[in-house]
Write an enzyme that holds these catalytic residues in place. Structure first.
Site, short mmCIF file in Angstrom:
data_model
loop_
_atom_site.label_atom_id
_atom_site.label_comp_id
_atom_site.label_asym_id
_atom_site.label_seq_id
_atom_site.Cartn_x
_atom_site.Cartn_y
_atom_site.Cartn_z
N TYR A 144 -12.78 -24.66 -21.57
CA TYR A 144 -12.14 -25.69 -20.75
C TYR A 144 -10.64 -25.58 -20.95
O TYR A 144 -10.15 -25.49 -22.08
CB TYR A 144 -12.62 -27.07 -21.18
N ASP A 239 -5.24 -20.56 -25.28
CA ASP A 239 -5.22 -22.00 -25.07
C ASP A 239 -5.56 -22.65 -26.41
O ASP A 239 -6.72 -22.77 -26.79
CB ASP A 239 -6.21 -22.40 -23.98
N LYS A 267 -2.55 -32.10 -27.70
CA LYS A 267 -3.26 -32.86 -28.72
C LYS A 267 -2.44 -33.09 -30.00
O LYS A 267 -1.57 -33.95 -30.00
CB LYS A 267 -4.63 -32.22 -28.98
C1 PLP Z 1 -8.08 -30.95 -24.26
C2 PLP Z 1 -7.90 -29.56 -23.79
C3 PLP Z 1 -7.15 -29.25 -22.65
C4 PLP Z 1 -6.62 -30.30 -21.72
O1 PLP Z 1 -5.68 -31.12 -22.31
P1 PLP Z 1 -5.36 -32.55 -21.60
O2 PLP Z 1 -4.25 -33.10 -22.44
O3 PLP Z 1 -6.63 -33.32 -21.66
O4 PLP Z 1 -4.95 -32.25 -20.21
C5 PLP Z 1 -6.92 -27.93 -22.35
N1 PLP Z 1 -7.41 -26.96 -23.12
C6 PLP Z 1 -8.15 -27.20 -24.22
C7 PLP Z 1 -8.64 -26.08 -25.05
C8 PLP Z 1 -8.44 -28.52 -24.58
O5 PLP Z 1 -9.21 -28.75 -25.64
#
Ligand code: PLP
Length: 427
Positions: A144, A239, A267
């Site tokens: 994701y 990511d 995060k």
């Molecule tokens: C949480 C997450 C996102 C998205 O971040 P948001 O702040 O919710 O838009 C993208 N990539 C990874 C791996 C994530 O865990």
């Protein structure tokens, strides 16, 4: 455990907020329960509107590595709030956070702040396309990368939980340049490269997959991606929105010693406030506006409150180095969980990387999205409900990672294992 106040709040919320929530997995639909409304957090605990106390393994889905309301983060926020929340002008704070990030992640020579992980991946992909002049990208099923249109292809997390691998409202043309490979399977990448290597701008990957549970990279997988990107002039995007400053100070690239071309963060670097960031080598990053032709902007980007919370969080992580203890505590929790499930004869597969963990209810190893989908979600729902009723707040889906924070003490771990044993006895 009484939940009448939460249920009343949920009815009220549903009248004015779609599904009563501002992000789908929070709705608890995968586990068939009304969500608990949280009013307060402290350390490893959260308290709901009915006054129930929980040991929290969600940690706001990753950011709260120091636990809730850490006094130094609270102080930093109060100080900054009194000076003003936003100016839309450069501030010294954002340089400090950028310097800390670049010092922690050698692959990031420059970084641009944004407001969410979604914005970070969206911008990194635009930049990769701008830098290579190519159009296509490769992602992995079950990874994701936020709710970017072009990345809502076989996305894990909420998309998996809701059983909508692709979203309505995303025209096929928008995902037509996104190719999907299998996590931990270099052969699936080679197959795509044989056909289209010259058209691929970037490979984007979660270096530890955290949105289909927790799946560690198989030995050689990340190295193999690096080698293929080098060979074909493709940019490798890690990511690390979830893994950044989670699986090591820096992130998975530090833990595994792999150098991506671009990195996405979010995060933890916001300490609980809305933040994202993306960065990489100088010559790539200098293609961004105002220096270069790749446009990217944000009214609240580098927001002083977010920068203050992020700086306070990273300072503590850097100076106190909680990572060895996090590793130890999470290994203990996952190991004891494994043993208890063995003792009760429940098919399961436990995974862990650093302080991320997952318990899949399946009898087979989980190495990719297809494996993860074999898990018994009906059993998970019963397990989740039983744990929640005993004060253990897990992510309300089989396909999410659990997070241990620096604030989880030995007593919290023992209470969790006691609740688990009670749960297994009664399931
Ligand atoms: C949480 C997450 C996102 C998205 O971040 P948001 O702040 O919710 O838009 C993208 N990539 C990874 C791996 C994530 O865990």
């Amino acid at each position: 455990m009484n939940s009448t106040t939460s249920e009343k709040l949920f009815s009220r919320a549903q009248a004015v907020i779609p599904g009563g929530v501002n992000s789908p997995v929070r709705a608890f639909r995968a586990v068939g329960l009304p969500p608990r409304f949280i009013v307060r957090g402290r350390g490893c605990n959260v308290f709901d509107a009915d006054g129930n106390l929980y040991i929290d393994y969600v940690g706001s889905w990753g950011p709260m590595i120091l636990g809730h309301a850490h006094p130094e983060v609270v102080y930093a926020l109060k100080e900054q709030a009194a000076r003003g929340a936003s100016f839309g002008a450069p501030t010294p704070l954002e340089i400090e956070l950028a310097e800390m990030i670049c010092a922690a992640l050698p692959a990031m020579e420059m970084v641009r702040m944004v407001n969410s992980g979604t914005e970070a991946t969206m911008s990194a992909i635009r930049l990769a396309r701008g830098a290579t002049g190519r159009r296509k990208i490769i992602k992995f099923a079950g990874c994701y990368h936020g709710h970017v249109d072009a990345l809502l292809v076989k996305a894990g997390s909420g998309a998996t939980t809701l059983g909508v691998p692709d979203s309505a409202g995303v025209p096929a043309e928008f995902t037509g340049l996104t190719l999907s490979a299998t996590y931990n399977d270099l052969e699936s990448v080679d197959e795509l490269l044989r056909r289209e290597a010259g058209e691929i701008a970037a490979i984007i990957v979660e270096p530890v997959a955290g949105n289909m549970g927790t799946i560690p990279p198989a030995p050689g997988f990340l190295e193999g991606l690096r080698a293929r990107c080098d060979k074909h002039g493709i940019l490798l995007i890690f990511d690390e929105v979830m893994t950044g400053f989670r699986v090591a100070y820096g992130g998975a690239q530090v833990r595994y010693g792999i150098t991506p071309d671009l990195t996405c963060l979010g995060k933890i670097i916001g300490g609980g406030l809305p933040v994202g960031a993306f960065g990489g080598r100088r010559e790539i990053m200098e293609l961004l506006a105002p220096l270069g032709a790749v446009y990217q902007a944000g009214t609240l980007s580098g927001n002083p409150l977010a920068m203050a919370a992020g700086r306070a969080t990273l300072r503590i992580l850097r100076d106190e180095n909680p990572y060895p203890r996090l590793e130890e505590k999470t290994a203990y929790l996952a190991g004891e969980t494994d043993q208890l499930l063995n003792r009760y004869g429940i098919p399961h597969y436990c995974t862990r990387v650093g302080s991320m963990f997952c318990t899949y209810f399946t009898d087979r190893p989980v190495r990719n999205y297809q494996d993860a989908q074999q898990a018994d979600t009906e059993f998970f729902a019963r397990y989740f409900a039983a744990m929640l009723s005993r004060g253990i707040y897990l992510a309300p889906s089989q396909f999410e990672a659990g997070f241990v924070s620096a604030a989880h003490g030995d007593d919290a771990l023992e209470d969790t294992l006691t609740a688990l044993e009670q749960t297994l006895k009664n399931l």
